[in-house]
Design an enzyme around this catalytic site. Structure first.
Site, PDB file in Angstrom:
ATOM      1  N   HIS A  77     -19.929  36.417  -6.858  1.00  0.00           N
ATOM      2  CA  HIS A  77     -18.798  37.491  -7.073  1.00  0.00           C
ATOM      3  C   HIS A  77     -19.530  37.901  -9.161  1.00  0.00           C
ATOM      4  CE1 HIS A  77     -17.648  38.775  -2.989  1.00  0.00           C
ATOM      5  NE2 HIS A  77     -16.856  37.111  -2.875  1.00  0.00           N
ATOM      6  N   CYS A 118     -21.567  41.928  -8.664  1.00  0.00           N
ATOM      7  CA  CYS A 118     -21.349  43.069  -9.370  1.00  0.00           C
ATOM      8  C   CYS A 118     -21.409  43.587 -10.800  1.00  0.00           C
ATOM      9  CB  CYS A 118     -20.110  43.499  -8.737  1.00  0.00           C
ATOM     10  SG  CYS A 118     -19.404  43.941  -6.737  1.00  0.00           S
TER      11      CYS A 118
END
Length: 355
Positions: A77, A118
Site C-alpha cells: 500500500h 497508491c
C-alpha cells in the site's frame, strides 16, 4: 516477502499461490530470506545497502559494487510520500537518501526500481536525481491510486495489481535480451489504463535491455489466456471482495454476516474521516482554510514537516499498517504542511483529537 498468503487459513489451496486466474503456482521454490516480523522499512534499507543483518532472517544482503546492476521490485500500500510495510512505513526521503548514499559508496553501477503502490510516484518525483544512474517506474503518479485486478471466486480475493501484472506478463513472453526498459515501460503504460504509469530518475537507463536487470529467461515464453482484469482501486478492495462474496452467498445467515462486515468497514471509514476533519479544524484558523485543506491535493514538497506529522498521526490516531483507509486521508497532512501551518500546531491538533 511477508509470506502470509500460501498457508493462510483463508487460502483454499494451502501452499499454492497464483497470480493469474489461469496461472500455475508461483510460490513453490521461491527463496524466502526475510518473512513476517522481519519485513520492516529499517531492514529493507539495511538489506538494500548491504549492511550486516546479524541473526535476522537468512542474513543475506545485497553485496553489490560499482559494476553491478541492482533491480528492486516493491509491492504494498502507499500514500503521499510513503509506502507501507506490514509494520511501519518507508518514507520517500529515507528511500532516496539510501539510494544516493549507495551511489556515493559505489554500491551499484546502475539501479532500476519498479514500485507498485497508491501514489507511488510521490516516492520519486523531484527526489530521485537524474545524475546517479538510478531509474524508477511506478504504478501511479503522485496523486492517484493503483489498481488491483483478477478477482478469483474460489480464493475470494484479487490475485494481482494491474501495473505489476502487466510488466510481469510482458517479461514472461518477451525476448528480454532485445526488449528495452523503455519498450516495457511503454507497453505497461499503455496496458495499465487504470492509472498513470510514470518514470523518474536517469531516463538514459531505459535504453538498456530488460535482461540486464531482470535476468536472462531460462524458460520458454509464457502467454496467458486473456481474462477480464476486473480492476478496482486498491483502497476499494476490501469492499469489492465483500461485494463479490455477497453476490455468491446462498444463505440468509451468510448474507447477514457479510453485510455486517461491510457496515463495520464503512463505519470505520467515516470515523477516520471525522478524525482527520477534527485535526484540520483544530490546526487551521478559519472554516475556509479548513475546507481548502480537506478538498485539495497539493504537491508534497515539505517532507521535513510531513514525515514526522505522519508518524505522529500513525502513533496517536490510526496505525497506518493496520488501518489502510487512513492512508487515503494523509493528503490533508500534506496540505497543512504545504500551507505552512505551524508544525507545532499540527502536532498539537493530532494529540488533542486523538487523545
Amino acid at each position: 516477502m511477508y509470506d502470509d498468503i500460501a498457508n493462510s487459513e483463508d487460502n483454499p489451496t494451502p501452499g499454492i499461490v497464483i497470480n493469474h486466474p489461469k496461472g500455475k503456482d508461483v510460490y513453490h521454490g521461491v527463496p524466502k530470506d526475510y518473512t513476517g516480523d522481519d519485513v520492516t522499512p529499517k531492514n529493507f534499507l539495511k538489506i538494500l545497502q548491504g549492511e550486516d543483518m546479524g541473526m535476522i532472517g537468512s542474513g543475506k544482503v545485497i553485496k553489490s559494487g560499482p559494476n553491478d546492476h541492482v533491480f528492486v521490485n516493491f509491492v504494498d500500500h502507499g500514500a503521499p510520500g510513503i509506502v507501507a510495510f506490514p509494520d511501519g512505513e518507508l518514507t520517500a526521503k529515507s528511500l532516496n537518501k539510501a539510494i544516493k548514499k549507495m551511489h556515493t559508496d559505489k554500491k551499484f553501477g546502475k539501479m532500476v526500481l519498479y514500485f507498485e503502490a497508491c501514489e507511488s510516484g510521490s516516492m520519486f518525483k523531484n527526489l530521485l536525481p537524474k545524475s546517479i544512474s538510478a531509474y524508477a517506474t511506478t504504478a501511479s503518479n503522485e496523486k492517484e491510486s493503483s489498481y488491483a485486478c483478477y478477482y478469483d471466486q474460489k480464493r475470494g480475493t484479487y490475485l494481482g495489481d494491474v501495473y505489476s501484472v502487466k510488466w510481469m506478463e510482458d517479461s514472461d513472453k518477451e525476448n528480454l535480451d532485445v526488449e528495452t526498459l523503455y519498450k516495457q515501460f511503454q507497453i505497461v503504460k499503455r496496458e495499465t489504463n487504470t492509472s498513470h504509469v510514470m518514470q523518474y530518475g536517469d531516463l538514459k537507463l531505459n535504453k538498456d535491455t530488460v535482461e540486464e536487470y531482470q535476468g536472462k529467461a531460462e524458460a520458454k515464453p509464457i502467454t496467458y489466456p486473456s481474462v477480464p482484469l476486473d480492476a478496482v482501486p486498491a483502497p476499494d478492495v476490501p469492499m469489492a471482495i465483500l461485494t463479490h462474496r455477497l453476490q455468491a452467498a446462498t444463505t440468509v445467515e451468510e448474507k447477514k454476516e457479510i453485510v455486517a462486515e461491510m457496515e463495520a468497514i464503512l463505519e470505520m471509514q467515516e470515523k477516520i474521516k471525522a478524525t482527520m476533519k477534527g485535526i484540520v479544524g483544530r490546526a487551521t484558523t478559519d472554516a475556509k482554510q479548513a475546507r481548502r485543506i480537506l478538498e485539495s491535493q497539493y504537491d508534497l514538497e515539505d517532507h521535513d514537516c510531513y514525515e514526522p506529522v505522519v508518524q505522529r498521526f500513525s502513533m496517536r490516531c490510526y496505525r497506518l499498517s493496520k488501518y489502510e483507509h487512513a492512508l487515503r486521508h494523509l493528503y490533508a497532512l500534506v496540505n497543512m504542511c504545504e500551507e505552512k501551518i505551524s508544525f507545532g500546531d499540527i502536532m498539537k491538533a493530532i494529540d488533542e483529537e486523538c487523545y
